[in-house]
Motif scaffolding. Structure first.
Motif, mmCIF file in Angstrom:
data_model
loop_
_atom_site.group_PDB
_atom_site.id
_atom_site.type_symbol
_atom_site.label_atom_id
_atom_site.label_comp_id
_atom_site.label_asym_id
_atom_site.label_seq_id
_atom_site.Cartn_x
_atom_site.Cartn_y
_atom_site.Cartn_z
ATOM 1 N N SER A 147 24.012 43.784 42.055
ATOM 2 C CA SER A 147 23.753 42.966 43.230
ATOM 3 C C SER A 147 24.907 43.205 44.196
ATOM 4 N N PHE A 206 26.711 42.077 48.098
ATOM 5 C CA PHE A 206 26.832 40.991 49.053
ATOM 6 C C PHE A 206 27.807 41.378 50.162
ATOM 7 N N TYR A 263 30.291 39.069 52.754
ATOM 8 C CA TYR A 263 30.811 37.760 53.158
ATOM 9 C C TYR A 263 31.636 37.944 54.427
ATOM 10 N N LEU A 295 28.664 33.462 52.988
ATOM 11 C CA LEU A 295 27.737 34.521 52.606
ATOM 12 C C LEU A 295 26.915 34.951 53.819
ATOM 13 N N LYS A 323 22.609 39.293 51.067
ATOM 14 C CA LYS A 323 22.691 39.750 49.682
ATOM 15 C C LYS A 323 21.554 40.708 49.369
ATOM 16 N N PHE A 358 33.996 41.052 53.868
ATOM 17 C CA PHE A 358 34.198 41.491 52.487
ATOM 18 C C PHE A 358 32.881 41.954 51.888
ATOM 19 N N SER A 370 28.308 42.955 42.067
ATOM 20 C CA SER A 370 28.222 42.187 40.829
ATOM 21 C C SER A 370 27.292 42.883 39.856
#
Lengths: 116, 112
Positions: free
Chosen positions: A32, A34, A36, A46, A49, A90, A94
């Motif tokens: 996963s 993402f 941010y 957030l 995603k 950022f 994950s």
């Protein structure tokens, strides 16, 4: 092992021009991913995603990112920069299922400046 | 931004003081995290609590002591800190089986 590389520590764009923030990752599993954003003196928010559905992901404030497995990239884009987009961004990866919680790895961040 | 709250927002303490940082989440999550964010360094994961058990302690010095009395509250107890501990301390929460985390605004800590 997971890792995240943000290729630019600082990006500067003029207001109204496109934004491109680059992110490459490595992961042993189907990750996963993402993005941010952190505005000065604030926590991280957030933006968007990717979790193995559509490869083009739309987020808040007009941002989007495309997951490209062949390139192991997840670059963040926006067609037209606004002054309020100036912040730290950022990229996060994950892996799933290895622990009782989803362990995330943060990239070092890219500072975006927007010039009037 | 009210999903995860942190108090205090700013803290100045001497090296011999004892203080605590508090985090509270109102999102019904069951995992909570402490991060340290220093200038010019990547975000550092310090502690993770999942289902109220500590599941990660990333070689953090013992002068930092976490406490998670329930799934909504997380504390970071501080004692005999060093000037290099000055940083922004961020709390986050998530569902334990979901990677997306929600962050509080942070506590800006200055150790004098």
């Amino acid at each position: 092992a997971q890792s995240v590389t943000q290729l630019d520590s600082h990006v500067s764009v003029s207001e109204g021009t496109p934004v491109l923030l680059r992110c490459n990752y490595s992961s042993s599993y189907s990750p996963s991913l993402f993005w941010y954003v952190q505005h000065p003196n604030k926590g991280l928010q957030l933006l968007l995603k990717y979790t193995s559905a559509a490869t083009l992901v739309k987020g808040i404030n007009g941002f989007e990112a495309e997951f490209k497995k062949s390139e192991t990239s997840f670059h963040l884009t926006k067609p037209s920069a606004h002054m309020s987009d100036a912040a730290e961004y950022f990229c996060v990866v994950s892996d799933h299922g290895k622990t009782s919680y989803d362990k995330v790895i943060f990239g070092p961040g890219t500072s975006l400046s927007v010039i009037p | 931004e009210t999903g995860v709250t942190q108090t205090p927002r700013h803290l100045v303490m001497g090296m011999t003081n004892k203080k605590s940082l508090k985090c509270e989440q109102h999102l019904g999550h069951n995992a909570m995290y402490w991060y340290k964010q220093s200038a010019k360094k990547p975000l550092e994961l310090m502690f993770v609590y999942s289902l109220e058990e500590r599941v990660e302690n990333n070689s953090v010095p013992s002068r930092f002591s976490p406490e998670c009395p329930n799934s909504s509250h997380l504390f970071l107890h501080l004692h005999t800190l060093q000037p290099e501990d000055s940083a922004l301390y961020l709390c986050a929460s998530s569902q334990h089986d979901r990677a997306e985390q929600y962050f509080g605004p942070g506590t800006r800590l200055t150790v004098t």
